[in-house]
Design an enzyme around this catalytic site. Structure first.
Site, PDB file in Angstrom:
ATOM      1  N   SER A 283       1.848   0.339   2.073  1.00  0.00           N
ATOM      2  CA  SER A 283       1.149  -0.489   3.042  1.00  0.00           C
ATOM      3  C   SER A 283       2.100  -1.032   4.099  1.00  0.00           C
ATOM      4  O   SER A 283       2.762  -0.252   4.784  1.00  0.00           O
ATOM      5  CB  SER A 283       0.396  -1.599   2.301  1.00  0.00           C
ATOM      6  OG  SER A 283      -0.720  -1.976   3.034  1.00  0.00           O
ATOM      7  N   LYS A 287       4.887   1.148   6.324  1.00  0.00           N
ATOM      8  CA  LYS A 287       5.196   1.171   7.762  1.00  0.00           C
ATOM      9  C   LYS A 287       6.705   1.093   7.926  1.00  0.00           C
ATOM     10  O   LYS A 287       7.319   1.803   8.727  1.00  0.00           O
ATOM     11  CB  LYS A 287       4.529  -0.018   8.476  1.00  0.00           C
ATOM     12  CG  LYS A 287       3.006  -0.148   8.262  1.00  0.00           C
ATOM     13  CD  LYS A 287       2.444  -1.390   8.940  1.00  0.00           C
ATOM     14  CE  LYS A 287       1.179  -1.971   8.320  1.00  0.00           C
ATOM     15  NZ  LYS A 287      -0.014  -1.207   8.260  1.00  0.00           N
ATOM     16  N   HIS A 430      -7.200   0.687  -1.690  1.00  0.00           N
ATOM     17  CA  HIS A 430      -5.837   0.403  -1.243  1.00  0.00           C
ATOM     18  C   HIS A 430      -4.937   0.024  -2.425  1.00  0.00           C
ATOM     19  O   HIS A 430      -5.277  -0.855  -3.210  1.00  0.00           O
ATOM     20  CB  HIS A 430      -5.933  -0.780  -0.269  1.00  0.00           C
ATOM     21  CG  HIS A 430      -4.694  -1.047   0.500  1.00  0.00           C
ATOM     22  ND1 HIS A 430      -4.197  -0.163   1.433  1.00  0.00           N
ATOM     23  CD2 HIS A 430      -3.845  -2.100   0.489  1.00  0.00           C
ATOM     24  CE1 HIS A 430      -3.102  -0.677   1.963  1.00  0.00           C
ATOM     25  NE2 HIS A 430      -2.859  -1.846   1.405  1.00  0.00           N
TER      26      HIS A 430
END
Ligand code: GCU
Length: 448
Positions: A283, A287, A430
């Site tokens: 998550s 990044k 997620h």
């Protein structure tokens, strides 16, 4: 100086937002057209005014690359484009001057640097510099047959010194690890006990598969808090009271920088093969792992798990509830530089998109993990980005995505692996779970 691990982590929430409007006339018109057909670039018939036809003989499920026929703009990177799902995206294989990039020499000699500069200026911000001094204090402990190393990394910048901890678990029995996962841990979830396992960081499972796990807590680099994010490492390099420059990186950039500092240590550890280190993040950590991998070629593999917006996901897609640039900047104003905020609701003005970030790993292994129900991270956008990045891998003869088809949507819960690209779509929401790790640990990330 060291951060307090016990502080509240109120901002580690997963924000959900209502569905965005999805209409896109261009997309509807050009539905059939996508990106890259695995290892073989499909020849294109380009018609006047940028129109094109699908070449004869291309199977219906094979996407097609279109390179726009329009002349490049005299300056600026925006003109040459590829079409992904009917929308124009920047072309990683055209230089800013519009020159074609036709092999590793022009990629590595020109285009790669141009793209890095754009991502730095417009998306992630300038990194913290390499410290003027960096030292390591290592404490090794045998914990039930697993060797744990607690490494305190102390860095010095113009404004002072600070430390962060790297925890390293080596497979027991004196086995040389077949590789190392360096985790950018934004949950502070990796403690000292190798036996305490979670799907997110299953230490024993990773060790049993023959890998070492190294992890650092992102809060020790830059607290994930709008008001305190400068307080750990960033202010070692910027005078505390002074405003950060508009293009200075914030947390995501600092965490990526932290991964490189951890890598500095791993290169010195005789138990670690520095040529077999994968940086991994989930998550927001994903990044950062992508940005770390893009900038630091010492990472042989780069794993992005559910990284979504400003990670693996395409910014120009604004559909299916996917997080947009405006939304991420509004919700997390301390993640990216001010410069990125000028693209709020203006994604199509960005000189880059995220398929080009994935492409910056080439020819090293890029690994994209998504989840079927992770609408905020836009699994389809991550998939299309992954497929589009293959065009750059193709310069090295490594453009095989491993996918059975480059058409959305692939079979879930299946690891697809090409010689340098890996992808899977886990069923569910997620998260970084044991099922994701099963796929990351299956096979050798460091061999072709
Ligand atoms: C939020 C944010 C995402 C981020 C996620 C996470 O949901 O919108 O961009 O990836 O948090 O880090 O868990």
């Amino acid at each position: 100086m060291r951060c307090d691990r016990s502080r509240a982590r109120h901002d580690r929430r997963w924000v959900r937002f209502p569905q965005m409007s999805t209409s896109s006339p261009a997309r509807d018109r050009l539905r059939a057209v996508v990106t890259h057909a695995g290892s073989s670039l499909v020849a294109l018939t380009v018609l006047a005014a940028g129109a094109f036809v699908v070449p004869q003989g291309v199977p219906a499920d094979q996407p097609v690359v279109r390179t726009a026929s329009t002349a490049p703009a005299p300056s600026g990177p925006a003109a040459p484009s590829v079409t992904i799902d009917g929308v124009d995206y920047p072309d990683p294989l055209r230089t800013d001057d519009g020159e074609p990039v036709d092999g590793p020499a022009s990629w590595e000699g020109t285009r790669r640097d141009e793209l890095l500069a754009h991502f730095r200026q417009h998306v992630y911000g300038r990194s913290l510099p390499v410290p003027t001094r960096q030292t390591y204090a290592v404490r090794s402990t045998d914990v039930g047959g697993v060797e744990r190393k607690n490494v305190r990394i102390t860095v010095t910048g113009p404004e002072g010194s600070g430390s962060f901890d790297l925890t390293l678990f080596l497979p027991g029995g004196g086995r040389t690890p077949r590789g190392t996962f360096l985790m950018i841990d934004h949950r502070g979830a990796v403690g000292d006990d190798p036996g305490s396992s979670s799907g997110y960081a299953p230490v024993s499972k990773i060790n049993d598969a023959g890998y070492a796990l190294a992890a650092f807590d992102t809060d020790d680099i830059a607290p994930d808090d709008e008001n305190r994010y400068r307080s750990a490492m960033i202010d070692l390099f910027h005078p505390a009271g002074e405003k950060l420059p508009e293009d200075a990186g914030r947390t995501i950039s600092a965490w990526a920088w932290g991964a490189s500092r951890a890598m500095d240590y791993l290169q010195t550890d005789p138990d670690i093969d520095p040529a077999a280190v994968a940086v991994i993040g989930h998550s927001r950590g994903g990044k950062a792992s992508l940005w770390a991998g893009a900038q630091d070629p010492r990472f042989a593999a780069v794993v992005s798990n559910d990284s979504g917006s400003t990670g693996a996901g395409l910014a120009r897609r604004r559909e299916n509830g996917a997080e947009t640039v405006a939304r991420i900047n509004d919700s997390f104003p301390h993640w990216f530089p001010q410069t990125y905020k000028s693209y709020n609701d203006r994604e199509s003005s960005l000189p880059v998109d995220q398929h080009e970030l994935l492409a910056l790993m080439a020819p090293r292994r890029v690994v994209v993990g998504s989840a079927t129900d992770d609408a905020n991270a836009d699994p389809e956008g991550e998939f299309r980005s992954y497929v589009a990045a293959a065009r750059v891998y193709e310069l090295y003869g490594l453009g095989d995505t491993g996918l059975a088809s480059t058409r959305w949507r692939p079979a879930p819960d299946t690891g697809f692996r090409g010689p340098a690209m890996s992808y899977h779509l886990r069923s569910g929401g997620h998260g970084l779970t044991a099922s994701d790790w099963d796929i990351y640990l299956d096979g050798d990330l460091f061999s072709r």
